[in-house]
Each structure stands twice: as structure tokens, then as C-alpha cells.
Design an enzyme around this catalytic site. Sequence first.
Site, mmCIF file in Angstrom:
data_model
loop_
_atom_site.group_PDB
_atom_site.id
_atom_site.type_symbol
_atom_site.label_atom_id
_atom_site.label_comp_id
_atom_site.label_asym_id
_atom_site.label_seq_id
_atom_site.Cartn_x
_atom_site.Cartn_y
_atom_site.Cartn_z
ATOM 1 N N TRP A 174 0.872 -1.183 0.000
ATOM 2 C CA TRP A 174 0.000 0.000 0.000
ATOM 3 C C TRP A 174 0.909 1.232 0.000
ATOM 4 O O TRP A 174 1.824 1.332 0.829
ATOM 5 C CB TRP A 174 -0.883 -0.036 1.247
ATOM 6 C CG TRP A 174 -1.756 1.158 1.427
ATOM 7 C CD1 TRP A 174 -2.573 1.738 0.491
ATOM 8 C CD2 TRP A 174 -1.911 1.927 2.634
ATOM 9 N NE1 TRP A 174 -3.229 2.815 1.041
ATOM 10 C CE2 TRP A 174 -2.835 2.953 2.341
ATOM 11 C CE3 TRP A 174 -1.373 1.856 3.910
ATOM 12 C CZ2 TRP A 174 -3.238 3.891 3.310
ATOM 13 C CZ3 TRP A 174 -1.756 2.778 4.858
ATOM 14 C CH2 TRP A 174 -2.682 3.783 4.556
ATOM 15 N N ASP B 101 -0.601 -5.245 9.419
ATOM 16 C CA ASP B 101 -1.563 -4.224 9.033
ATOM 17 C C ASP B 101 -2.850 -4.978 8.666
ATOM 18 O O ASP B 101 -2.876 -5.721 7.678
ATOM 19 C CB ASP B 101 -1.022 -3.438 7.826
ATOM 20 C CG ASP B 101 -1.978 -2.340 7.385
ATOM 21 O OD1 ASP B 101 -3.088 -2.232 7.950
ATOM 22 O OD2 ASP B 101 -1.616 -1.582 6.461
ATOM 23 N N LYS C 173 -13.229 -0.313 6.076
ATOM 24 C CA LYS C 173 -13.843 -1.152 5.050
ATOM 25 C C LYS C 173 -14.893 -2.101 5.613
ATOM 26 O O LYS C 173 -16.016 -2.151 5.123
ATOM 27 C CB LYS C 173 -12.764 -1.952 4.317
ATOM 28 C CG LYS C 173 -12.152 -1.241 3.149
ATOM 29 C CD LYS C 173 -11.320 -0.023 3.486
ATOM 30 C CE LYS C 173 -10.002 -0.393 4.120
ATOM 31 N NZ LYS C 173 -9.094 0.767 4.289
HETATM 32 N N1 PLA Z 1 -3.637 -0.352 5.333
HETATM 33 C C1 PLA Z 1 -3.927 -0.796 4.112
HETATM 34 C C2 PLA Z 1 -3.255 -2.017 3.611
HETATM 35 C C3 PLA Z 1 -4.881 -0.118 3.346
HETATM 36 O O1 PLA Z 1 -5.174 -0.585 2.141
HETATM 37 C C4 PLA Z 1 -5.505 1.038 3.852
HETATM 38 C C5 PLA Z 1 -6.493 1.806 3.043
HETATM 39 C C6 PLA Z 1 -5.157 1.437 5.156
HETATM 40 C C7 PLA Z 1 -4.215 0.712 5.866
HETATM 41 C C8 PLA Z 1 -5.713 2.635 5.839
HETATM 42 O O2 PLA Z 1 -7.034 2.823 5.826
HETATM 43 P P1 PLA Z 1 -7.733 3.718 6.936
HETATM 44 O O3 PLA Z 1 -6.749 4.721 7.409
HETATM 45 O O4 PLA Z 1 -8.897 4.328 6.263
HETATM 46 O O5 PLA Z 1 -8.134 2.781 8.006
HETATM 47 N N2 PLA Z 1 -6.293 1.790 1.661
HETATM 48 C C9 PLA Z 1 -7.270 2.408 0.749
HETATM 49 C C10 PLA Z 1 -7.501 3.873 1.031
HETATM 50 C C11 PLA Z 1 -8.599 1.708 0.856
HETATM 51 C C12 PLA Z 1 -6.282 4.726 1.143
HETATM 52 O O6 PLA Z 1 -5.359 4.634 0.310
HETATM 53 O O7 PLA Z 1 -6.254 5.517 2.094
HETATM 54 C C13 PLA Z 1 -6.741 2.176 -0.675
HETATM 55 O O8 PLA Z 1 -7.441 2.544 -1.623
HETATM 56 O O9 PLA Z 1 -5.661 1.583 -0.832
#
Ligand code: PLA
Length: 462
Positions: A190, A271, A307
Site C-alpha cells: 500500500w 496491518d 472497510k
Molecule cells: N492499510 C492498508 C493495507 C490499506 O489498504 C488502507 C487503506 C489502510 C491501511 C488505511 O485505511 P484507513 O486509514 O482508512 O483505516 N487503503 C485504501 C484507502 C482503501 C487509502 O489509500 O487511504 C486504498 O485505496 O488503498
Amino acid sequence: MASLVFSSTSASPVALRGRPKLAIGVAQPQSGAGHVSVRGKDRKARPFITRAVAVGKKVSRFDDVAMAPPDPILGVSEAFRACTNELKLNLGVGAYRTEDLQPYVLNVVKKAEKLMLEKGDNKEYLPIEGLAAFNKATAELLLGADNRAIQSQRVATVQGLSGTGSLRLAAAFINRYCPNSKVLISSPTWGNHKNIFNDAGVPWSEYGYYDPKTVGLDFEGMIADIKAAPSGSFILLHGCAHNPTGIDPTPEQWTKIADVLEEKGHTPFFDVAYQGFASGSLDEDAHAVRLFVERGFEVFVAQSYSKNLGLYSERIGAINVVCSSSDVANRVKSQLKRLARPMYSNPPVHGARIVANVVGDPNLFSEWKAEMEEMAGRIKSVRKRLYDNLSQKDKSGKDWSFILKQIGMFSFTGLNTSQSGNMTNKWHVYMTKDGRISLAGLSLAKCEYLADAIIDSYHNVN
Ligand code: PLA
């Protein structure tokens, strides 16, 4: 303090082309690039006044601040909003949509909010560590209520600002208390993980994860890189539904990963952003974390309810540190609180109450599980439909079955940056440049269109 300065030493204001003359401005240090006293120290002032005189232009002390690039994920939503084409499709951010492509507020969330309103809860500050009922519920959901680590009070749980804030708090802890350790993150991961560790001043490097040849897990590479890391590193692992690849280790592979971490004295840092969203089962998706806890590791786990409860903007999650004794857990928790206090003081209450109410009420809890299964089920059905459309329409013989093997919200299509660019520029399909698409933002009705876009981009763009 004046943030804008005007020419103050020039005899006459200088007219800018076509613009009104500037007024003679606020008094500033008169010596051009002179000295200003900052917190008792003499620092050299930036020579912006001199420049202002030279060009006669209104200047800001922030003139040298460059424009930041758009965020690779959230910036996609901004571009989508600006697009006027009616075929547009937002598969960028991982946010669940209904079959009509509308945002979805879970029924259990609405019910919990109604209960909260009826109870007339107050808006007093929470303690720094967050809402006690939430912290209890979230650790139990993660580890299982009968987990020995919970029963022996070895888990330090602090409510965080969703997954991101919880990861950031843990990163600050690592920076402060394990300053010589580095974090290993998967390649790819991510995108925000790198920002989080960079901003917390924690050194990181990558371990192999994705094999483009098989569009699967590079297990050998992963193990080799984890083995090669300095002993005592933190290994960031995605608890389930790896983002962006959608590829998770098998239970047997998790066991081998645990063996290597043990051998090397590494600390697992999970995570968990998609518990219940990958398989539809909260327990199944917690398998890896529970395995490491069961084996006696000290474990970091960041959790998110964005989510699985659709609480994206409530910013509700937690950092859990499973420790070797309750005494250590108490001290770790006290230091997490100490780090949180100057950052944001204490966390917001609304989302915490929703989670505590849903998990704490047997009816709402089972309703939640049913809704989560429904969401996970809808994603699985678009995954299947997309695969069917791609296999039927693509006459090249390419094997698209990797799409079916991936799990969670995303599919990692294997499209490169220019192919992903074609998806957006020609087909108005908004997605991240790494080839990731969020299936949670796709409807059955749009699968065929998406398949056409992917086939065109894959075969006609290099
Ligand atoms: N960790 C991972 C692996 C994630 O994909 C995301 C969110 C988070 C943590 C953090 O989300 P939160 O802070 O809302 O709890 N990833 C998203 C959104 C869904 C983003 O980038 O913020 C994504 O589209 O990858």
C-alpha cells in the site's frame, strides 16, 4: 506576524505589467538578507525582501514551497470527480459501492447510531487511549475473546485514527524505542506505508512479494529477503487481502514465515485493514495474526474499521501490541499514550461507539457478519464476471485466471503505467498507475465495458 511583505526599501513602488502598483508595505528587517532572531538564535533571514525589491512583486515567505504531487490513490478520486464523461468509472480508492455504484452505509451502523442518539451520549473527551468498550471489543475481534494473551492482559490496545493513524503511532513508537531497527515492507505494498515510515523517521527496505511472471506470490524471494534482514527488524505483513496484489500466503506459508521470523528474532507488524472483507469471515481473516500470537511472538497489529464497517470517514481503528507480559504491555501502552497526546490528544468518539455497540450487541453483531458476507460476496461475483468477460472476449489465449485467485477488494491486473494511463485517458476508467483496480467500485453491469478497456490497453499499448 505579517506573512506577506512588500517592497519597503525601494524608493518607488514598481509597477507590474498590467497589474496595479504595489503599496509600500509592512516594515521588515531593513538590511536585505539580514538576521532575525528565532527562538533566541540568530538565523540568516531569507533574501526575499531583496528579490521583492528587484521584481517589485508581492512575495510570500512560502514562495519556495513547491506544489506537492497528487496522492497516487486519493488523487485518483479527485481526477474522477473532475471528469465529465458519463462512462466514467472510479476503481481507484478501495471504497465499497452498491451494484448501483453508490456509497453504502451498513444497516447495523444506522441502527447503532440510532441507539446512540436515543441514549443521548455526551461529547466529553475520551481518555488518550480511547473508548474502553471499543478497545476491549477490537482486541477480542482480532484475537478471539478467549485468547490467552487477552486473558493474561498482555495486549496494549490504543484506539487510533483508523488504520493509517494506528500505523503512524506504532511507527513513532518504533522510532523512539527501537531507533536502530528497520522495517521491511513488501514489494509492492500500500503506497502510504512508505510515507508513514518516512515521516516517522523509521528506515525501511523492501522484501520480495510479487512475481510478475506467475502474477502470484514470490515466496522464495520473500523468505530470502526476510532472512537477509538484520536480526530484530520489524516485518510489516498484511494480515489478509494484501494490497495491492490481492495475493496472500497460504496457511502453510504463514507457518514458514513465522519460522523465519523466529529464527531471526524479527518482530511481526501486521496491518489488518480488511478483516472479514477478504473471506467474509472475521475469524478466517485473522488466521495469520492469531498464529503469530499463539507462537509467542510479541506482535504489533494496526486495525481499521474503514472497510469492514464502512466507517471510512469516522477514522476508527486501533494499534494493539501483544507483549510478553502484562507489565511490559502496561508500559508500552503508557508510551503509546504519551506519543498520542501531543499529536492529536485523544481520539474521536463516534466511530468507537458504533463499533462497541455493534460488537457488544449479539443481534447487531450477527447482522454485521451477514452484511459483511454480502459485501464480500458482491465483490466475488464481480470478480467472477470480469474474469468471464475477459476470457470470452480476449481471443489471444491469455490466461486471466489470476484474477480469480486474488482476494479482497482489489485486483492487480498486471497493466503497466502507460496501459493504466490508457484505461483512464481513453476509457475513463480511473485507477492507480500500478495497475490496481478496486473491484469494490465495480458493478456487474460495468464488467463488460471494463473487460473491453483492459483488453484494449493490454494488447494495444506497450
Ligand atoms: N492499510 C492498508 C493495507 C490499506 O489498504 C488502507 C487503506 C489502510 C491501511 C488505511 O485505511 P484507513 O486509514 O482508512 O483505516 N487503503 C485504501 C484507502 C482503501 C487509502 O489509500 O487511504 C486504498 O485505496 O488503498
